[in-house]
Design a protein around this motif. Structure first.
Motif, PDB file in Angstrom:
ATOM      1  N   SER A 109       0.829  -1.207   0.000  1.00 24.54           N
ATOM      2  CA  SER A 109       0.000   0.000   0.000  1.00 24.54           C
ATOM      3  C   SER A 109       0.863   1.257   0.000  1.00 24.54           C
ATOM      4  CB  SER A 109      -0.906   0.019   1.237  1.00 24.54           C
ATOM      5  OG  SER A 109      -1.661  -1.165   1.340  1.00 24.54           O
ATOM      6  N   ASN A 110       0.281   2.348  -0.530  1.00 24.46           N
ATOM      7  CA  ASN A 110       0.899   3.685  -0.441  1.00 24.46           C
ATOM      8  C   ASN A 110       2.303   3.757  -1.034  1.00 24.46           C
ATOM      9  OD1 ASN A 110      -1.244   5.005   1.289  1.00 24.46           O
ATOM     10  ND2 ASN A 110      -0.645   3.331   2.635  1.00 24.46           N
ATOM     11  N   ASN A 111       2.465   3.192  -2.213  1.00 23.43           N
ATOM     12  CA  ASN A 111       3.771   3.224  -2.865  1.00 23.43           C
ATOM     13  C   ASN A 111       3.766   3.961  -4.203  1.00 23.43           C
ATOM     14  OD1 ASN A 111       5.703   1.623  -1.161  1.00 23.43           O
ATOM     15  ND2 ASN A 111       4.082   0.111  -1.382  1.00 23.43           N
ATOM     16  N   LYS A 112       2.594   4.349  -4.671  1.00 23.08           N
ATOM     17  CA  LYS A 112       2.472   5.030  -5.956  1.00 23.08           C
ATOM     18  C   LYS A 112       3.031   4.185  -7.106  1.00 23.08           C
ATOM     19  CE  LYS A 112       0.566   8.478  -3.951  1.00 23.08           C
ATOM     20  NZ  LYS A 112      -0.913   8.573  -3.981  1.00 23.08           N
ATOM     21  N   PHE A 113       2.862   2.855  -6.989  1.00 15.14           N
ATOM     22  CA  PHE A 113       3.169   2.017  -8.144  1.00 15.14           C
ATOM     23  C   PHE A 113       2.248   2.444  -9.277  1.00 15.14           C
ATOM     24  CE2 PHE A 113       4.333  -1.391  -4.870  1.00 15.14           C
ATOM     25  CZ  PHE A 113       5.674  -1.065  -4.942  1.00 15.14           C
ATOM     26  N   PHE A 114       2.781   2.575 -10.477  1.00 14.95           N
ATOM     27  CA  PHE A 114       1.960   3.065 -11.581  1.00 14.95           C
ATOM     28  C   PHE A 114       1.965   2.060 -12.730  1.00 14.95           C
ATOM     29  CE2 PHE A 114       6.251   4.352 -12.423  1.00 14.95           C
ATOM     30  CZ  PHE A 114       6.399   4.256 -13.793  1.00 14.95           C
ATOM     31  N   GLY A 115       1.034   2.240 -13.658  1.00 14.27           N
ATOM     32  CA  GLY A 115       0.942   1.341 -14.804  1.00 14.27           C
ATOM     33  C   GLY A 115       0.127   0.103 -14.484  1.00 14.27           C
ATOM     34  N   GLU A 116       0.165  -0.865 -15.385  1.00  9.82           N
ATOM     35  CA  GLU A 116      -0.650  -2.063 -15.220  1.00  9.82           C
ATOM     36  C   GLU A 116      -0.077  -3.003 -14.160  1.00  9.82           C
ATOM     37  OE1 GLU A 116      -0.632  -4.680 -18.632  1.00  9.82           O
ATOM     38  OE2 GLU A 116       1.157  -3.679 -19.388  1.00  9.82           O
ATOM     39  N   ILE A 117      -0.962  -3.813 -13.588  1.00  9.95           N
ATOM     40  CA  ILE A 117      -0.546  -4.801 -12.598  1.00  9.95           C
ATOM     41  C   ILE A 117       0.150  -5.949 -13.325  1.00  9.95           C
ATOM     42  CG2 ILE A 117      -1.350  -6.443 -10.869  1.00  9.95           C
ATOM     43  CD1 ILE A 117      -3.699  -4.616 -10.321  1.00  9.95           C
ATOM     44  N   PRO A 118       1.372  -6.311 -12.918  1.00 10.90           N
ATOM     45  CA  PRO A 118       2.079  -7.408 -13.591  1.00 10.90           C
ATOM     46  C   PRO A 118       1.318  -8.729 -13.479  1.00 10.90           C
ATOM     47  CG  PRO A 118       3.586  -6.135 -12.226  1.00 10.90           C
ATOM     48  CD  PRO A 118       2.204  -5.680 -11.885  1.00 10.90           C
ATOM     49  N   SER A 119       1.335  -9.514 -14.532  1.00 13.06           N
ATOM     50  CA  SER A 119       0.668 -10.820 -14.514  1.00 13.06           C
ATOM     51  C   SER A 119       1.375 -11.798 -13.586  1.00 13.06           C
ATOM     52  CB  SER A 119       0.604 -11.396 -15.928  1.00 13.06           C
ATOM     53  OG  SER A 119       1.908 -11.547 -16.458  1.00 13.06           O
ATOM     54  N   SER A 120       2.610 -11.467 -13.179  1.00 10.79           N
ATOM     55  CA  SER A 120       3.379 -12.343 -12.292  1.00 10.79           C
ATOM     56  C   SER A 120       2.745 -12.487 -10.908  1.00 10.79           C
ATOM     57  CB  SER A 120       4.816 -11.837 -12.158  1.00 10.79           C
ATOM     58  OG  SER A 120       4.856 -10.473 -11.793  1.00 10.79           O
ATOM     59  N   TYR A 121       1.780 -11.632 -10.568  1.00 11.43           N
ATOM     60  CA  TYR A 121       1.054 -11.810  -9.304  1.00 11.43           C
ATOM     61  C   TYR A 121       0.374 -13.174  -9.264  1.00 11.43           C
ATOM     62  CZ  TYR A 121       1.560  -7.112  -7.336  1.00 11.43           C
ATOM     63  OH  TYR A 121       2.060  -5.972  -6.767  1.00 11.43           O
ATOM     64  N   GLY A 122       0.071 -13.709 -10.415  1.00 11.25           N
ATOM     65  CA  GLY A 122      -0.570 -15.018 -10.465  1.00 11.25           C
ATOM     66  C   GLY A 122       0.299 -16.143  -9.945  1.00 11.25           C
ATOM     67  N   ASN A 123       1.604 -15.889  -9.754  1.00 10.21           N
ATOM     68  CA  ASN A 123       2.516 -16.899  -9.216  1.00 10.21           C
ATOM     69  C   ASN A 123       2.468 -17.003  -7.699  1.00 10.21           C
ATOM     70  OD1 ASN A 123       3.454 -17.371 -11.845  1.00 10.21           O
ATOM     71  ND2 ASN A 123       5.046 -15.812 -11.656  1.00 10.21           N
ATOM     72  N   LEU A 124       1.810 -16.046  -7.051  1.00  7.45           N
ATOM     73  CA  LEU A 124       1.749 -16.026  -5.580  1.00  7.45           C
ATOM     74  C   LEU A 124       0.586 -16.910  -5.111  1.00  7.45           C
ATOM     75  CD1 LEU A 124       2.280 -12.171  -5.147  1.00  7.45           C
ATOM     76  CD2 LEU A 124       4.013 -13.958  -5.047  1.00  7.45           C
ATOM     77  N   LYS A 125       0.679 -18.181  -5.388  1.00  5.62           N
ATOM     78  CA  LYS A 125      -0.458 -19.082  -5.220  1.00  5.62           C
ATOM     79  C   LYS A 125      -0.832 -19.359  -3.775  1.00  5.62           C
ATOM     80  CE  LYS A 125       0.328 -21.253  -9.688  1.00  5.62           C
ATOM     81  NZ  LYS A 125       0.570 -22.516 -10.438  1.00  5.62           N
ATOM     82  N   ASN A 126       0.073 -19.118  -2.828  1.00  3.40           N
ATOM     83  CA  ASN A 126      -0.238 -19.343  -1.412  1.00  3.40           C
ATOM     84  C   ASN A 126      -0.668 -18.067  -0.698  1.00  3.40           C
ATOM     85  OD1 ASN A 126       0.435 -22.151  -1.389  1.00  3.40           O
ATOM     86  ND2 ASN A 126       2.603 -21.582  -1.430  1.00  3.40           N
ATOM     87  N   LEU A 127      -0.787 -16.990  -1.465  1.00  2.34           N
ATOM     88  CA  LEU A 127      -1.103 -15.690  -0.870  1.00  2.34           C
ATOM     89  C   LEU A 127      -2.536 -15.672  -0.326  1.00  2.34           C
ATOM     90  CD1 LEU A 127       0.797 -13.235  -0.718  1.00  2.34           C
ATOM     91  CD2 LEU A 127      -0.496 -12.216  -2.582  1.00  2.34           C
ATOM     92  N   LYS A 128      -2.674 -15.148   0.891  1.00  2.00           N
ATOM     93  CA  LYS A 128      -3.992 -15.006   1.515  1.00  2.00           C
ATOM     94  C   LYS A 128      -4.415 -13.546   1.629  1.00  2.00           C
ATOM     95  CE  LYS A 128      -3.670 -19.239   4.259  1.00  2.00           C
ATOM     96  NZ  LYS A 128      -3.703 -19.828   5.629  1.00  2.00           N
ATOM     97  N   ILE A 129      -3.434 -12.648   1.739  1.00  2.55           N
ATOM     98  CA  ILE A 129      -3.729 -11.214   1.884  1.00  2.55           C
ATOM     99  C   ILE A 129      -2.888 -10.441   0.875  1.00  2.55           C
ATOM    100  CG2 ILE A 129      -3.627  -9.216   3.430  1.00  2.55           C
ATOM    101  CD1 ILE A 129      -3.898 -11.163   5.784  1.00  2.55           C
TER     102      ILE A 129
END
Length: 307
Positions: A109-129
């Motif tokens: 949160s609160n980092n001013k990341f800009f542009g599209e969300i990387p598709s690599s988030y799909g690799n975080l398969k155990n992520l709960k939050i």
């Protein structure tokens, strides 16, 4: 003497086991930390602004939380105060985080990341939050989010240019999509603060850009709402305001017209009454003249000549 040697050998054996266990624990910690450090390298010049323990990342409590020498949580905040990450660096960083098998919480949160969300988030398969609120994310939520089967909490609030939908079949329990342009599917389990429901036109536009496989497009088009795109609360409110203004304008025109007709009728009535009064005055004046003439005639006719 023999007993002393046996006792010494036993102590050396216990000591070796202890050392081996310590090394195994360090190796486990180092393995996760190695991945973390490789991800951290993509911070570029911003690395100098974070106090990271270079021997054991688990000691960097402001950024990393470990359990049994495995990284379970990563928290990065206020990166915008230093340098923004490029999309390429962001993608590479998240790809590395995907190698952390015990990572369940990622707070960005609160980092001013800009542009599209990387598709690599799909690799975080155990992520709960996953917290990505208060950034500058835009474009479409990647279809790869479909792989986050264990995700329970998702916060995308205040990414005002972020569009798309949250893939179906995710069992999200807590969410916040306020301040975005996301629309909801019929099967979404958490619908807090969606701008509107997705209609077919939305899904066709989104599916052309979010990386969805062609075989899944029809399945998602069936998730479309039957409501019109113009049925959003904001649109309905605007239409209601214009409707009320229109009604008031019509009433104003009717009142003005009625008053106008009334005024015209009143003027005509007054004019008619004045005409009648004028005629009555003329009639009474004529009658008076006739009466005077009649009064005068007899006196003129009675004249006796005595000559």
């Amino acid at each position: 003497m023999l007993k002393d040697k046996n006792w010494l050998s036993f102590l050396l054996f216990i000591f070796n086991i202890f050392i081996i266990n310590i090394n195994e624990v360090k190796a486990q910690a180092i393995e996760d930390c190695k991945i973390f450090y490789e991800a951290f390298d993509h911070f570029g010049k911003s690395k100098a602004n974070f106090d990271v323990d270079t021997e054991n990342c688990c000691n960097t409590h402001s950024m990393v939380t470990c359990k049994d020498n495995h990284i379970t949580e990563i928290k990065i905040r206020n990166l915008d105060c230093y340098n923004r990450l490029s999309h390429e660096d962001m993608d590479a960083m998240i790809s590395k985080f995907g190698e952390l098998q015990y990572l369940t919480t990622l707070k960005l949160s609160n980092n001013k990341f800009f542009g599209e969300i990387p598709s690599s988030y799909g690799n975080l398969k155990n992520l709960k939050i996953l917290l990505l609120d208060n950034n500058g994310l835009s474009e479409y939520v990647p279809y790869s989010f479909k792989n986050l089967k264990n995700l329970k909490t998702l916060n995308l609030n205040n990414n005002r240019k972020l569009k798309g939908y949250i893939p179906k079949d995710l069992k999200i329990e807590q969410c916040d999509y306020g301040g975005t342009k996301l629309c909801s599917l019929k099967s979404n389990t958490c619908n807090n603060n969606f701008e509107r429901k997705c209609i077919l036109a939305d899904l066709q536009e989104i599916n052309s850009s979010n990386g969805i496989p062609e075989n899944d497009i029809k399945e998602y088009e069936n998730e479309a709402s039957s409501k019109s795109k113009d049925d959003s609360p904001v649109t309905i409110f605007i239409y209601s305001i214009f409707f009320i203004i229109g009604i008031l304008a019509i009433l104003y025109i009717l009142i003005c017209c009625c008053c106008g007709f009334g005024a015209i009728s009143m003027l005509r009535s007054r004019k008619r009454n004045r005409s009648i009064d004028s005629n009555n005055k003329k009639g009474s004046s004529t009658n008076e003249d006739n009466a005077e003439i009649l009064d005068k005639k007899p006196s003129e006719e009675v004249k006796i000549d005595f000559k």
